[in-house]
Every structure is written in structure tokens, then in C-alpha cells.
Design a protein around this motif. Structure first.
Motif, mmCIF file in Angstrom:
data_model
loop_
_atom_site.group_PDB
_atom_site.id
_atom_site.type_symbol
_atom_site.label_atom_id
_atom_site.label_comp_id
_atom_site.label_asym_id
_atom_site.label_seq_id
_atom_site.Cartn_x
_atom_site.Cartn_y
_atom_site.Cartn_z
ATOM 1 N N PHE A 98 0.869 -1.118 0.027
ATOM 2 C CA PHE A 98 0.391 -0.181 0.026
ATOM 3 C C PHE A 98 0.362 1.118 -0.072
ATOM 4 C CE2 PHE A 98 -3.555 -2.614 1.695
ATOM 5 C CZ PHE A 98 -4.402 -2.719 0.428
ATOM 6 N N PHE A 99 2.507 1.403 -0.465
ATOM 7 C CA PHE A 99 2.935 2.562 0.371
ATOM 8 C C PHE A 99 4.381 2.158 -1.295
ATOM 9 C CE2 PHE A 99 1.128 1.790 3.934
ATOM 10 C CZ PHE A 99 0.016 3.052 4.303
ATOM 11 N N ASP A 100 4.683 2.954 -0.748
ATOM 12 C CA ASP A 100 5.985 3.262 -2.193
ATOM 13 C C ASP A 100 7.129 2.729 -1.916
ATOM 14 O OD1 ASP A 100 7.536 4.271 -3.983
ATOM 15 O OD2 ASP A 100 7.768 5.938 -3.801
ATOM 16 N N PRO A 101 6.839 1.852 -2.514
ATOM 17 C CA PRO A 101 9.061 0.427 -2.835
ATOM 18 C C PRO A 101 9.044 0.806 -3.121
ATOM 19 C CG PRO A 101 6.834 -0.077 -4.665
ATOM 20 C CD PRO A 101 5.975 1.176 -4.085
ATOM 21 N N ASP A 102 9.638 1.975 -3.067
ATOM 22 C CA ASP A 102 11.070 2.662 -3.420
ATOM 23 C C ASP A 102 11.633 3.388 -2.008
ATOM 24 O OD1 ASP A 102 10.961 2.114 -5.534
ATOM 25 O OD2 ASP A 102 9.962 3.686 -6.944
ATOM 26 N N ASP A 103 10.523 3.697 -1.504
ATOM 27 C CA ASP A 103 11.621 4.102 -0.289
ATOM 28 C C ASP A 103 10.978 3.537 0.820
ATOM 29 O OD1 ASP A 103 12.588 6.017 2.129
ATOM 30 O OD2 ASP A 103 11.050 7.364 1.471
ATOM 31 N N PRO A 104 11.596 1.727 1.835
ATOM 32 C CA PRO A 104 10.762 0.902 2.037
ATOM 33 C C PRO A 104 11.458 1.022 3.674
ATOM 34 C CG PRO A 104 13.300 0.276 1.155
ATOM 35 C CD PRO A 104 12.530 1.264 0.814
ATOM 36 N N ALA A 105 11.852 2.110 4.327
ATOM 37 C CA ALA A 105 12.046 2.755 5.525
ATOM 38 C C ALA A 105 10.849 3.778 5.789
ATOM 39 C CB ALA A 105 13.652 3.755 5.352
ATOM 40 N N THR A 106 10.892 4.330 5.017
ATOM 41 C CA THR A 106 9.163 5.310 4.721
ATOM 42 C C THR A 106 7.758 4.760 5.405
ATOM 43 O OG1 THR A 106 10.283 7.443 4.171
ATOM 44 C CG2 THR A 106 8.034 7.249 4.725
ATOM 45 N N ALA A 107 7.838 3.630 3.529
ATOM 46 C CA ALA A 107 6.790 2.598 3.979
ATOM 47 C C ALA A 107 6.855 2.276 5.129
ATOM 48 C CB ALA A 107 7.497 1.503 2.554
ATOM 49 N N THR A 108 7.612 1.335 5.558
ATOM 50 C CA THR A 108 7.450 0.943 7.144
ATOM 51 C C THR A 108 6.653 1.846 8.485
ATOM 52 O OG1 THR A 108 9.254 -0.934 6.624
ATOM 53 C CG2 THR A 108 8.431 -0.850 8.883
ATOM 54 N N LEU A 109 7.449 2.798 8.084
ATOM 55 C CA LEU A 109 7.210 3.702 8.970
ATOM 56 C C LEU A 109 5.392 4.299 8.849
ATOM 57 C CD1 LEU A 109 7.771 5.428 11.664
ATOM 58 C CD2 LEU A 109 8.232 7.604 10.363
ATOM 59 N N ILE A 110 5.552 4.579 7.643
ATOM 60 C CA ILE A 110 3.816 4.538 7.637
ATOM 61 C C ILE A 110 3.299 3.676 7.480
ATOM 62 C CG2 ILE A 110 2.192 5.447 6.057
ATOM 63 C CD1 ILE A 110 4.324 7.458 4.453
ATOM 64 N N SER A 111 3.165 2.226 7.521
ATOM 65 C CA SER A 111 1.936 1.006 7.505
ATOM 66 C C SER A 111 2.410 1.411 8.957
ATOM 67 C CB SER A 111 3.167 0.245 7.107
ATOM 68 O OG SER A 111 2.379 -0.761 6.816
ATOM 69 N N LEU A 112 3.148 1.286 9.795
ATOM 70 C CA LEU A 112 3.066 1.432 11.129
ATOM 71 C C LEU A 112 1.973 2.288 12.083
ATOM 72 C CD1 LEU A 112 6.611 0.368 12.462
ATOM 73 C CD2 LEU A 112 4.623 -1.487 11.851
ATOM 74 N N ALA A 113 2.475 3.316 11.489
ATOM 75 C CA ALA A 113 1.592 4.719 11.880
ATOM 76 C C ALA A 113 -0.283 4.020 11.418
ATOM 77 C CB ALA A 113 1.746 5.884 11.220
ATOM 78 N N THR A 114 -0.374 3.685 10.573
ATOM 79 C CA THR A 114 -1.978 2.848 10.212
ATOM 80 C C THR A 114 -2.246 2.235 11.178
ATOM 81 O OG1 THR A 114 -1.430 1.746 8.099
ATOM 82 C CG2 THR A 114 -1.441 3.515 7.319
ATOM 83 N N PHE A 115 -1.322 1.491 11.450
ATOM 84 C CA PHE A 115 -2.042 0.341 12.886
ATOM 85 C C PHE A 115 -2.521 1.322 13.992
ATOM 86 C CE2 PHE A 115 -0.869 -1.328 16.697
ATOM 87 C CZ PHE A 115 -1.705 -3.149 16.706
ATOM 88 N N THR B 13 4.366 3.769 16.740
ATOM 89 C CA THR B 13 5.156 4.987 15.955
ATOM 90 C C THR B 13 6.457 6.161 16.099
ATOM 91 O OG1 THR B 13 3.429 5.032 14.433
ATOM 92 C CG2 THR B 13 4.062 6.421 13.962
ATOM 93 N N PHE B 14 6.170 5.939 17.797
ATOM 94 C CA PHE B 14 7.133 6.055 18.164
ATOM 95 C C PHE B 14 8.151 5.765 18.020
ATOM 96 C CE2 PHE B 14 9.209 7.781 22.340
ATOM 97 C CZ PHE B 14 9.290 9.242 21.741
ATOM 98 N N ALA B 15 8.283 4.146 18.818
ATOM 99 C CA ALA B 15 9.398 2.948 18.816
ATOM 100 C C ALA B 15 9.745 3.939 17.348
ATOM 101 C CB ALA B 15 9.046 2.704 19.227
ATOM 102 N N ALA B 16 9.434 3.470 16.562
ATOM 103 C CA ALA B 16 9.640 3.822 14.876
ATOM 104 C C ALA B 16 11.116 4.857 15.042
ATOM 105 C CB ALA B 16 9.240 2.955 14.679
ATOM 106 N N GLU B 17 9.910 5.546 15.926
ATOM 107 C CA GLU B 17 11.450 7.071 15.049
ATOM 108 C C GLU B 17 12.002 6.618 16.354
ATOM 109 O OE1 GLU B 17 11.413 9.616 13.669
ATOM 110 O OE2 GLU B 17 8.725 8.894 12.700
ATOM 111 N N ILE B 18 12.533 6.309 17.725
ATOM 112 C CA ILE B 18 13.500 6.308 18.383
ATOM 113 C C ILE B 18 14.531 5.010 18.495
ATOM 114 C CG2 ILE B 18 12.238 7.924 20.247
ATOM 115 C CD1 ILE B 18 11.613 5.179 22.140
ATOM 116 N N ASP B 19 14.367 4.130 17.605
ATOM 117 C CA ASP B 19 14.735 2.968 17.798
ATOM 118 C C ASP B 19 16.595 2.441 16.516
ATOM 119 O OD1 ASP B 19 14.249 2.694 15.000
ATOM 120 O OD2 ASP B 19 12.957 1.417 15.162
ATOM 121 N N GLY B 20 16.774 4.535 16.622
ATOM 122 C CA GLY B 20 18.447 4.693 15.633
ATOM 123 C C GLY B 20 17.871 4.406 14.443
#
Length: 455
Positions: A52-69, A393-400
Motif C-alpha cells: 500500500f505504500f511506495d516500494p522505492d522508499d522502504p524505511a518510510t513505507a514501514t514507518l507509515i504502515s505502522l502509523a496506520t496501525f 510509531t514512536f518506537a520506530a522513531e527512537i530505534d536508531g
């Protein structure tokens, strides 16, 4: 004209409850509803970033996907306002049927959505819309089921019978995990095209089963008598915020324990299957499923213990225990040792988390009188759960930068556990309070007010 009893005086129960029937309806309904809710979590961690998200930017796609959760958790307080109001005005049973039907429909529609590769931006927009509907449904499910079982249960076994709502939630998570395990093992070309849709399309069964199971469930004796005496609260929300705002705040703080569940079920799954650790998707899904299997046995046992020694000792012990175990579990994942992750996961989520998870249905419900019970539980829990939902989502921001720094995530989760423990420890012990007197001010407080009024 029928006289209305004062808001702080309980009705006198005259009808015998049916605790086993109510507990079964709560269990099976919660299992089916949360099957729908939790398959989204697995998909958000494992599949949706590429679907459901842009496959060319996997890191951002994962972050946004977790945000939809977390979007569903943001919608839940809104749903709680409406469903809590109608649950206290119209009855527990109607809300239990309605929420299950809405969850089944919205989840089925997720399985029908076009992907990002097919339609572009509208795909994630539609996904978020369906997730919001899931959140609105979940907002009323547990509060209505908890109210139903609590008001049917005998005074001395409220903890045990209300725990079956959460037991059903765990069963739903197991079912979701078991369905997703063979799906996750499909070749990637099949998984990302049609395979991921199967668990969502199966939810059509949820809508049918939920209607059949719950439509014949009897309303609680407490609510039936209140309706017969014209003593149902006309504006439950106004009464709740006027007379029971402190209990609502306590429930919000205590409900932050749900952060443990979202971190365990979603962020830890993402971390464990990342390139930094390299554990398999299927293996980690088995950890989640087995831990929930242990919880099925542990939850009623902890709840039964709370009927004997009190809600607070069990709940506080579980919250503080989770604050410690989150460090152990995330460290175990960092080692890459699957046997270690498996056994620590069972002890952490299956046993320790169940201490708190199995107690809150009775503890929260016992803070409120029947007139505003569903509203109080729904609003309090859903605001707390909304915060917990975005913890991922916050955990994904602070996990380095590489997403492999688990220590800040553990500290963050443990902090919420401490807040929860303090909120519960400073509350009123309720396990010996008769059901008809729940949520009322202690007699000594009322006496002080009467004395003050005469001076």
C-alpha cells in the motif's frame, strides 16, 4: 410518574444473572472481533509496506504502515463517546451486536482494496478509512462485553467471569496469527499479490457468526431493571464527567499497559524480522501465537486469584513485571537466538502481561455505577489505548537510524508500565464491593458531605 432514583443510589437487583452464557458470548464475540483487528497488525508489520505504500522508499513505507496501525487507536476515543452513550442508554447487547458486524464488514473490505501499484495514492487512503472503521468498532466491543459479563456475574466471581472478554481477545490474536503463518510462508510474488487478502476476506464469517451468537443474548439484570424503573441515565456522558471524572482519568492512566501489547505484537515483530536480526516471519508469528496460547490459560487463573486477594496486587505486579520483562525480551531478540526469544516471549506476554491484562475488565468496570459503566470504561480505555496504539510509531522513531536500537524502546515501554502501576496502586480496592454498590462514593465520604451541608 415514576420516581427516578438519585444518581448515586443503586437499583435493587431482582433478576438472576446468567454469568456463563454472558461470558461465553463475550468470549466468542471478542475472539472473532479481535481476529479481525489483529490480522491488521501482522499485515502492517509484514506486508502493507510493500503493498500500500511506495516500494522505492522502504524505511518510510514501514514507518507509515505502522502509523496506520495506530490510526484505529486514534479513532477509538471518538467511537467510545458514541458507543458508550448508546450502550448506557439502549443496553449492552445492542452495542455488542453492532460492533461485531461493523468490524467484520470493514475488515472484509480491506481484503478487497486495490494496491498502491494498481491505483497509487488512493490505496493507502482507502486503507486508512477502513482502519478507522475498525477502530470505531473496537471502541465499544470490550466495554460492552465487560459490562455484560460483570453485571451478570455473582459478586464474588466478577474477576473470573469478566476475564473471558480478554481471554477471547487473546484467542482472536491466536486465530489471526495461525491464519497468517501459512500466508507469511508463501513465496513473495504470491504473498504480495493475492495471499495477504485471504485473512481479511475470511472476516465475512465474523459478521455472520457474530450476529447469530449475540442476537439472542439477554440484556443484563441491572440494565433491565433500570429500564423498567425509567432510571436509565438520559445523558450518560454528562453524568460521567460530572461525578466520575477522577475514575475516568485513572482508567486512562491504567490503560497505558496496552503499550506492552502493541510493542510486543507489532514493533518487536518488525525488529526481529529486520535485516539487523534476521529472524523469520513465520518463527516470530509462532512466538506471538504460543504466547497468546499461554495467556488463554493464565488470564482466568490470575482473574480468579484477584477474586480472592484483590485486583490491585495482581494488576500492579503484572504492570511492574512487564516493565522489567520488556528489557529481557528485546535483548533476547537482539541475540538472534530463536529458542531464547520463544521462551522469554511465553513468560513475558503469556504469563506476566496476563496478570494485568486479565484483571482490567473487572477493575475498570468496578470503578463505575451501572448508569455510566459502559461509557466510563469505553472512554477511559480507548483514550489510553489510543496512546498505546501510537507507541509503535514512536518506537520506530527512537530505534536508531538502522531500526535496531532496542534499549530506548524498552525504556519508553517501561515508563508506561510504571505510570499504570501508580494509577492502579492509588485506586480503591473493589473486589469485595457488592455489585449494586460499585462506583458509589464510600459511606464515610458521603457522611462528610452531609455534615458539611448542615454546618
Amino acid at each position: 410518574m415514576t420516581a427516578h432514583p438519585p444518581a448515586d443510589l443503586p437499583p435493587t437487583p431482582t433478576v438472576q444473572g446468567k454469568p456463563r452464557k454472558a461470558a461465553f458470548a463475550a468470549w466468542i464475540g471478542s475472539a472473532l472481533e479481535y481476529y479481525d483487528f489483529f490480522i491488521y497488525g501482522s499485515a502492517a508489520a509484514l506486508v502493507f509496506p510493500k503493498v500500500f505504500f511506495d516500494p522505492d522508499d522502504p524505511a518510510t513505507a514501514t514507518l507509515i504502515s505502522l502509523a496506520t496501525f495506530g490510526v484505529a487507536y486514534a479513532a477509538r476515543p471518538i467511537g467510545a463517546l458514541f458507543l458508550g452513550h448508546f450502550g448506557d442508554r439502549l443496553g449492552r447487547r445492542r452495542i455488542m451486536v453492532w460492533t461485531l458486524m461493523l468490524m467484520g464488514l470493514s475488515t472484509f473490505l480491506i481484503g478487497c482494496l486495490p494496491t498502491y501499484g494498481q491505483v497509487g495514492t488512493p490505496a493507502p487512503v482507502l486503507l486508512v478509512a477502513m482502519r478507522v472503521l475498525q477502530g470505531l468498532s473496537a471502541a465499544g466491543e470490550q466495554a460492552s462485553a465487560n459490562s455484560m459479563t460483570l453485571e451478570h456475574a455473582p459478586d464474588h466471581r466478577r474477576g473470573y467471569f469478566t476475564s473471558f472478554t480478554l481471554n477471547g481477545t487473546q484467542a482472536g490474536q491466536i486465530l489471526a496469527t495461525l491464519v497468517f503463518i501459512p500466508i507469511a510462508s508463501l513465496p513473495e510474488d504470491q504473498l504480495y499479490t493475492w495471499g495477504w487478502r485471504i485473512p481479511f476476506l475470511l472476516s465475512v464469517v465474523v459478521a455472520v457468526a457474530g450476529y447469530v451468537i449475540r442476537r439472542k443474548l439477554e440484556e443484563t439484570p441491572v440494565f433491565e431493571q433500570a429500564a423498567a424503573e425509567d432510571a436509565v441515565a438520559k445523558l450518560p456522558l454528562a453524568e460521567l464527567l460530572r461525578d466520575h471524572w477522577a475514575s475516568v482519568l485513572r482508567v486512562i492512566a491504567a490503560a497505558l499497559i496496552a503499550t506492552v501489547s502493541t510493542i510486543f505484537s507489532v514493533w518487536a515483530l518488525t525488529y526481529a524480522t529486520s535485516d539487523a536480526v534476521g529472524l523469520s516471519r513465520t518463527g516470530m508469528l509462532w512466538v506471538n501465537g504460543a504466547a497468546n496460547g499461554v495467556a488463554l490459560l493464565a488470564i482466568p487463573l490470575w482473574a480468579h486469584l484477584s477474586d480472592r486477594i484483590g485486583r490491585k496486587p495482581v494488576f500492579v505486579g503484572g504492570a511492574l513485571g512487564c516493565g522489567v520483562m520488556i528489557f529481557v525480551y528485546l535483548w533476547a531478540i537482539s541475540t538472534g537466538s530463536y529458542p531464547l526469544v520463544f521462551f522469554v516471549g511465553l513468560a513475558f506476554f503469556g504469563v506476566v502481561y496476563s496478570m494485568a491484562n486479565g484483571i482490567w475488565p473487572s477493575f475498570y468496570g468496578e470503578m463505575f455505577p451501572a448508569r455510566v459503566r459502559l461509557s466510563g470504561m469505553a472512554i477511559g480505555t480507548q483514550i489510553g489505548f489510543a496512546i498505546a496504539g501510537f507507541a509503535v510509531t514512536f518506537a520506530a522513531e527512537i530505534d536508531g537510524p538502522a531500526g535496531d536500537d532496542w534499549f530506548p524502546v524498552a525504556v519508553f515501554t517501561a515508563a508506561f508500565c510504571v505510570i499504570c502501576a501508580v494509577a492502579v496502586a492509588t485506586g480503591r480496592e473493589t473486589h469485595k464491593v457488592p455489585t449494586a454498590e460499585l462506583g458509589l462514593r464510600p459511606a464515610k465520604d458521603a457522611a462528610r458531605e452531609r455534615v458539611g451541608a448542615t454546618l
